[in-house]
Design a protein around this motif. Structure first.
Motif, PDB file in Angstrom:
ATOM      1  N   VAL A  19       0.844  -1.194   0.000  1.00 42.95           N
ATOM      2  CA  VAL A  19       0.000   0.000   0.000  1.00 42.95           C
ATOM      3  C   VAL A  19       0.878   1.242   0.000  1.00 42.95           C
ATOM      4  O   VAL A  19       0.637   2.190  -0.752  1.00 42.95           O
ATOM      5  CB  VAL A  19      -0.966  -0.008   1.210  1.00 42.95           C
ATOM      6  CG1 VAL A  19      -1.651   1.349   1.377  1.00 42.95           C
ATOM      7  CG2 VAL A  19      -2.002  -1.113   1.060  1.00 42.95           C
ATOM      8  N   TYR A  23       1.289   4.357  -2.821  1.00 37.89           N
ATOM      9  CA  TYR A  23       1.234   5.791  -2.495  1.00 37.89           C
ATOM     10  C   TYR A  23       2.523   6.530  -2.835  1.00 37.89           C
ATOM     11  O   TYR A  23       2.493   7.696  -3.196  1.00 37.89           O
ATOM     12  CB  TYR A  23       0.909   6.002  -1.016  1.00 37.89           C
ATOM     13  CG  TYR A  23      -0.570   6.087  -0.739  1.00 37.89           C
ATOM     14  CD1 TYR A  23      -1.294   7.227  -1.061  1.00 37.89           C
ATOM     15  CD2 TYR A  23      -1.256   5.026  -0.165  1.00 37.89           C
ATOM     16  CE1 TYR A  23      -2.656   7.311  -0.815  1.00 37.89           C
ATOM     17  CE2 TYR A  23      -2.605   5.103   0.091  1.00 37.89           C
ATOM     18  CZ  TYR A  23      -3.300   6.261  -0.235  1.00 37.89           C
ATOM     19  OH  TYR A  23      -4.654   6.324   0.002  1.00 37.89           O
ATOM     20  N   TRP A  39      -7.294  11.434  -1.607  1.00 35.02           N
ATOM     21  CA  TRP A  39      -7.531   9.992  -1.475  1.00 35.02           C
ATOM     22  C   TRP A  39      -7.086   9.476  -0.111  1.00 35.02           C
ATOM     23  O   TRP A  39      -7.694   8.570   0.437  1.00 35.02           O
ATOM     24  CB  TRP A  39      -6.838   9.229  -2.598  1.00 35.02           C
ATOM     25  CG  TRP A  39      -7.479   9.499  -3.932  1.00 35.02           C
ATOM     26  CD1 TRP A  39      -8.803   9.721  -4.176  1.00 35.02           C
ATOM     27  CD2 TRP A  39      -6.827   9.590  -5.185  1.00 35.02           C
ATOM     28  NE1 TRP A  39      -9.000   9.947  -5.513  1.00 35.02           N
ATOM     29  CE2 TRP A  39      -7.817   9.865  -6.161  1.00 35.02           C
ATOM     30  CE3 TRP A  39      -5.510   9.458  -5.585  1.00 35.02           C
ATOM     31  CZ2 TRP A  39      -7.517  10.016  -7.508  1.00 35.02           C
ATOM     32  CZ3 TRP A  39      -5.213   9.603  -6.930  1.00 35.02           C
ATOM     33  CH2 TRP A  39      -6.205   9.879  -7.878  1.00 35.02           C
ATOM     34  N   VAL A  44      -8.337   5.695   0.987  1.00 35.70           N
ATOM     35  CA  VAL A  44      -8.163   4.765  -0.127  1.00 35.70           C
ATOM     36  C   VAL A  44      -7.077   3.768   0.245  1.00 35.70           C
ATOM     37  O   VAL A  44      -6.017   4.133   0.758  1.00 35.70           O
ATOM     38  CB  VAL A  44      -7.796   5.528  -1.421  1.00 35.70           C
ATOM     39  CG1 VAL A  44      -7.376   4.583  -2.526  1.00 35.70           C
ATOM     40  CG2 VAL A  44      -8.976   6.382  -1.869  1.00 35.70           C
ATOM     41  N   LEU A  45      -7.338   2.493   0.019  1.00 35.55           N
ATOM     42  CA  LEU A  45      -6.462   1.361   0.335  1.00 35.55           C
ATOM     43  C   LEU A  45      -6.180   1.207   1.832  1.00 35.55           C
ATOM     44  O   LEU A  45      -5.223   0.565   2.226  1.00 35.55           O
ATOM     45  CB  LEU A  45      -5.150   1.426  -0.448  1.00 35.55           C
ATOM     46  CG  LEU A  45      -5.282   1.122  -1.933  1.00 35.55           C
ATOM     47  CD1 LEU A  45      -3.943   1.291  -2.637  1.00 35.55           C
ATOM     48  CD2 LEU A  45      -5.820  -0.284  -2.160  1.00 35.55           C
ATOM     49  N   LEU A  68      -2.798  -6.469  -4.893  1.00 33.61           N
ATOM     50  CA  LEU A  68      -1.962  -5.266  -4.841  1.00 33.61           C
ATOM     51  C   LEU A  68      -0.774  -5.381  -5.794  1.00 33.61           C
ATOM     52  O   LEU A  68      -0.458  -4.445  -6.538  1.00 33.61           O
ATOM     53  CB  LEU A  68      -1.476  -5.006  -3.415  1.00 33.61           C
ATOM     54  CG  LEU A  68      -2.541  -4.542  -2.419  1.00 33.61           C
ATOM     55  CD1 LEU A  68      -1.998  -4.587  -1.001  1.00 33.61           C
ATOM     56  CD2 LEU A  68      -3.043  -3.149  -2.763  1.00 33.61           C
ATOM     57  N   SER A  95      -9.093  -4.775  -8.462  1.00 36.36           N
ATOM     58  CA  SER A  95      -9.601  -3.674  -7.639  1.00 36.36           C
ATOM     59  C   SER A  95     -10.918  -4.066  -6.969  1.00 36.36           C
ATOM     60  O   SER A  95     -11.167  -3.717  -5.815  1.00 36.36           O
ATOM     61  CB  SER A  95      -9.756  -2.387  -8.451  1.00 36.36           C
ATOM     62  OG  SER A  95     -10.661  -2.541  -9.491  1.00 36.36           O
ATOM     63  N   LEU A  98     -10.016  -6.174  -3.975  1.00 39.23           N
ATOM     64  CA  LEU A  98      -9.600  -5.339  -2.841  1.00 39.23           C
ATOM     65  C   LEU A  98     -10.806  -4.716  -2.149  1.00 39.23           C
ATOM     66  O   LEU A  98     -10.874  -4.704  -0.910  1.00 39.23           O
ATOM     67  CB  LEU A  98      -8.635  -4.252  -3.306  1.00 39.23           C
ATOM     68  CG  LEU A  98      -7.244  -4.714  -3.712  1.00 39.23           C
ATOM     69  CD1 LEU A  98      -6.465  -3.574  -4.348  1.00 39.23           C
ATOM     70  CD2 LEU A  98      -6.488  -5.276  -2.517  1.00 39.23           C
ATOM     71  N   ASN A  99     -11.742  -4.213  -2.937  1.00 39.46           N
ATOM     72  CA  ASN A  99     -12.946  -3.609  -2.351  1.00 39.46           C
ATOM     73  C   ASN A  99     -13.760  -4.626  -1.557  1.00 39.46           C
ATOM     74  O   ASN A  99     -14.314  -4.298  -0.509  1.00 39.46           O
ATOM     75  CB  ASN A  99     -13.803  -2.959  -3.433  1.00 39.46           C
ATOM     76  CG  ASN A  99     -13.230  -1.646  -3.909  1.00 39.46           C
ATOM     77  OD1 ASN A  99     -12.857  -0.796  -3.109  1.00 39.46           O
ATOM     78  ND2 ASN A  99     -13.147  -1.473  -5.214  1.00 39.46           N
ATOM     79  N   TYR A 103     -10.653  -3.027   1.379  1.00 43.99           N
ATOM     80  CA  TYR A 103      -9.591  -2.095   1.008  1.00 43.99           C
ATOM     81  C   TYR A 103     -10.139  -1.186  -0.097  1.00 43.99           C
ATOM     82  O   TYR A 103     -10.034  -1.493  -1.276  1.00 43.99           O
ATOM     83  CB  TYR A 103      -8.343  -2.852   0.535  1.00 43.99           C
ATOM     84  CG  TYR A 103      -7.533  -3.397   1.669  1.00 43.99           C
ATOM     85  CD1 TYR A 103      -6.375  -2.752   2.081  1.00 43.99           C
ATOM     86  CD2 TYR A 103      -7.929  -4.531   2.354  1.00 43.99           C
ATOM     87  CE1 TYR A 103      -5.624  -3.233   3.142  1.00 43.99           C
ATOM     88  CE2 TYR A 103      -7.183  -5.019   3.422  1.00 43.99           C
ATOM     89  CZ  TYR A 103      -6.039  -4.369   3.810  1.00 43.99           C
ATOM     90  OH  TYR A 103      -5.311  -4.843   4.862  1.00 43.99           O
ATOM     91  N   PHE A 105     -10.821   1.022  -2.932  1.00 39.23           N
ATOM     92  CA  PHE A 105     -10.027   1.440  -4.092  1.00 39.23           C
ATOM     93  C   PHE A 105     -10.984   1.898  -5.187  1.00 39.23           C
ATOM     94  O   PHE A 105     -11.427   1.107  -6.024  1.00 39.23           O
ATOM     95  CB  PHE A 105      -9.147   0.283  -4.572  1.00 39.23           C
ATOM     96  CG  PHE A 105      -8.128   0.707  -5.590  1.00 39.23           C
ATOM     97  CD1 PHE A 105      -7.030   1.470  -5.226  1.00 39.23           C
ATOM     98  CD2 PHE A 105      -8.265   0.349  -6.917  1.00 39.23           C
ATOM     99  CE1 PHE A 105      -6.088   1.875  -6.165  1.00 39.23           C
ATOM    100  CE2 PHE A 105      -7.330   0.737  -7.865  1.00 39.23           C
ATOM    101  CZ  PHE A 105      -6.240   1.507  -7.485  1.00 39.23           C
TER     102      PHE A 105
END
Length: 134
Positions: A19, A23, A39, A44-45, A68, A95, A98-99, A103, A105
Motif C-alpha cells: 500500500v 502511495y 484519497w 483509499v487502500l 496489490l 480492484s 480489494l474492495n 480495502y 479502491f
C-alpha cells in the motif's frame, strides 16, 4: 468444524508495504499531490472496519497481496500495453477483489490511462533517493 490458518506478521507487513509502495511510487507518477492527499483523507487502500471482509486468514492475506502486486505491475506497464482490454479486465478484477476485502479502491483503469504524466514533478509522496541531509 473448519480449520483456518491465520495470516503471518510478515504478510500483514507486506500488505502495508505494498500500500505504501502504491502511495509513494505509483500514484505520484500519474496524479498531482492534491489528488493523493484527497484519497488519503478518503482512506483509499486503508481497510474500513465496517466494510472489512478480511478476517486475517492466510488465504485472505494472499488474495490481498496478489491483488496489490497485480495492480502495481499493471500500472507500471500501462503505457506500453498491447492488450489494453485484457489489462483493464485484470485491473477491474483485482480492484474489485480489494474492495470486497474492505480495502477501498475507487480508482478506475481509465483514470490511470488518461492521467497526465507527473514524471519529473516534485511530490511530497515520492520516496527520497537518500535520507542524508547535505
Amino acid at each position: 468444524m473448519k480449520i483456518v490458518v491465520a495470516s503471518t506478521e510478515e504478510q500483514e507487513r507486506h500488505i502495508e508495504e505494498l500500500v505504501e509502495q502504491i502511495y509513494k511510487e505509483v500514484l505520484p507518477r500519474f496524479f498531482p499531490d492534491h489528488k493523493i492527499v484527497e484519497w488519503k483523507k478518503q482512506r483509499v487502500l486503508q481497510p474500513k472496519a465496517t466494510d472489512q471482509m478480511y478476517n486475517g486468514t492466510l488465504k485472505d492475506a494472499f488474495q490481498i497481496i496478489s491483488s496489490l502486486q497485480t495492480l502495481i505491475a499493471l500500472l507500471d506497464h500501462i503505457d506500453g500495453c498491447k492488450h489494453e482490454q485484457e489489462y483493464q479486465e485484470m485491473f477491474e478484477r483485482n480492484s474489485q477483489n480489494l474492495n470486497e476485502y474492505g480495502y477501498f479502491f475507487p480508482l478506475s483503469f481509465s483514470q490511470f490511462k488518461e492521467a497526465e504524466s507527473q514524471e519529473g514533478e516534485f511530490s511530497q509522496f515520492i520516496k527520497p533517493a537518500n535520507s542524508w541531509i547535505i
